[in-house]
Write an enzyme that holds these catalytic residues in place. Structure first.
Site, mmCIF file in Angstrom:
data_model
loop_
_atom_site.group_PDB
_atom_site.id
_atom_site.type_symbol
_atom_site.label_atom_id
_atom_site.label_comp_id
_atom_site.label_asym_id
_atom_site.label_seq_id
_atom_site.Cartn_x
_atom_site.Cartn_y
_atom_site.Cartn_z
ATOM 1 N N ASP A 3 1.481 -62.177 9.398
ATOM 2 C CA ASP A 3 1.203 -63.618 9.542
ATOM 3 C C ASP A 3 0.821 -64.115 10.938
ATOM 4 O OD1 ASP A 3 2.030 -63.310 6.972
ATOM 5 O OD2 ASP A 3 3.517 -64.901 6.969
ATOM 6 N N ASP A 40 -0.160 -65.735 5.149
ATOM 7 C CA ASP A 40 0.320 -66.805 4.302
ATOM 8 C C ASP A 40 -0.958 -67.499 3.835
ATOM 9 O OD1 ASP A 40 2.956 -67.406 3.703
ATOM 10 O OD2 ASP A 40 3.050 -69.153 5.011
ATOM 11 N N HIS A 95 -1.570 -70.238 1.274
ATOM 12 C CA HIS A 95 -1.072 -71.193 0.288
ATOM 13 C C HIS A 95 -2.164 -72.070 -0.338
ATOM 14 C CE1 HIS A 95 2.909 -70.137 1.546
ATOM 15 N NE2 HIS A 95 2.877 -70.762 2.695
ATOM 16 N N SER A 123 6.331 -74.854 -1.130
ATOM 17 C CA SER A 123 7.092 -74.778 0.132
ATOM 18 C C SER A 123 6.810 -75.947 1.067
ATOM 19 C CB SER A 123 6.792 -73.464 0.859
ATOM 20 O OG SER A 123 5.551 -73.512 1.529
ATOM 21 N N HIS A 151 1.231 -75.889 5.813
ATOM 22 C CA HIS A 151 0.713 -74.881 6.748
ATOM 23 C C HIS A 151 -0.065 -73.810 6.003
ATOM 24 C CE1 HIS A 151 4.378 -73.163 5.066
ATOM 25 N NE2 HIS A 151 3.847 -71.990 5.317
ATOM 26 N N LYS A 161 -0.542 -63.667 0.634
ATOM 27 C CA LYS A 161 0.698 -63.870 -0.130
ATOM 28 C C LYS A 161 1.028 -65.346 -0.284
ATOM 29 C CE LYS A 161 3.427 -63.278 4.018
ATOM 30 N NZ LYS A 161 3.700 -64.694 4.271
ATOM 31 N N GLU A 188 7.255 -69.181 -3.810
ATOM 32 C CA GLU A 188 7.313 -68.865 -2.385
ATOM 33 C C GLU A 188 7.365 -67.351 -2.270
ATOM 34 O OE1 GLU A 188 6.435 -69.151 0.409
ATOM 35 O OE2 GLU A 188 7.812 -70.365 1.624
ATOM 36 N N ALA A 225 7.210 -64.911 11.194
ATOM 37 C CA ALA A 225 8.343 -65.192 12.043
ATOM 38 C C ALA A 225 9.426 -64.145 11.756
ATOM 39 C CB ALA A 225 8.883 -66.598 11.746
ATOM 40 N N CYS A 268 9.200 -64.074 7.405
ATOM 41 C CA CYS A 268 8.272 -63.135 6.782
ATOM 42 C C CYS A 268 8.373 -61.716 7.313
ATOM 43 C CB CYS A 268 6.852 -63.681 6.866
ATOM 44 S SG CYS A 268 6.673 -65.117 5.780
#
Ligand code: VGL
Ligand code: ZN
Length: 188
Positions: A9, A51, A53, A59, A70, A93, A100, A128, A132
């Protein structure tokens, strides 16, 4: 033995100035770029998780989740901030609105891809640490991979939570080491 570098990420929204900043997340960019070059030279597979989304993801605060909006797929905030070679395997993902997924293994083909290529040893870096990175490394251990956490090439949101996550990973069998020492090569 086949090895892979898993870059977790490293996206604009997780950097200072982004929507969900990891403090000093940008400080590990140069080291990760060097690491990517080193592992490419070693013939390792480079994997970058992201990530990714949908705009209505569960989330997000506006949908009852814990996080500000985000890494919406296709937006500048979701772009990578590290230099990835063209043959990088990109794993998207948390792509479904109602699910999530902190781990790069959750709902993705990552485990199959690694198995297919005979890869048993994984080096993990990115952000982070306590979300993740932790989930990805934990799943990797559960799946039987040898996991090395590159301590100097991860960043967390909260220092105490980050430390706890690293201790937990070590207890579960991860090797904690510095990317910097790999870059220096063997000393004689
Ligand atoms: C992450 C919070 C929300 C991460 C992703 O990449 O660690 N953290 N989504
Ligand atoms: Zn997210």
């Amino acid at each position: 033995m086949g090895e892979a570098l898993i870059v977790v990420d490293m996206q604009r929204d997780f950097m200072p100035g982004g929507a969900l900043p990891v403090p000093k997340g940008d400080k590990i960019i140069p080291l990760i770029n060097e690491c990517i070059k080193l592992f490419s030279k070693r013939g390792a597979l480079i994997v970058a998780t992201r990530d990714w989304h949908p705009p209505n993801h569960i989330s997000f605060k506006e949908n009852g989740g814990p996080w500000p909006r985000h890494c919406v797929r296709g937006t500048p905030g979701a772009e990578f901030v590290v230099e990835l070679p063209p043959d990088t395997v990109i794993i998207s993902k948390a792509t479904e609105p109602d699910k999530e997924a902190y781990s790069g293994f959750e709902g993705t083909e990552l485990a199959e891809i690694l198995r297919e290529k005979g890869i048993k040893k994984l080096y993990v870096c990115g952000v982070a640490t306590e979300y993740c990175v932790r989930s990805t490394a934990m799943d990797a251990l559960k799946l039987g991979f040898e996991v090395h956490l590159l301590r100097d090439a991860v960043k967390g949101i909260k220092p105490e939570d980050e430390e706890q996550a690293i201790r937990e990973l070590e207890e579960k069998g991860a090797v904690i080491e510095d990317c910097y020492s790999l870059l220096e090569g063997p000393t004689c």
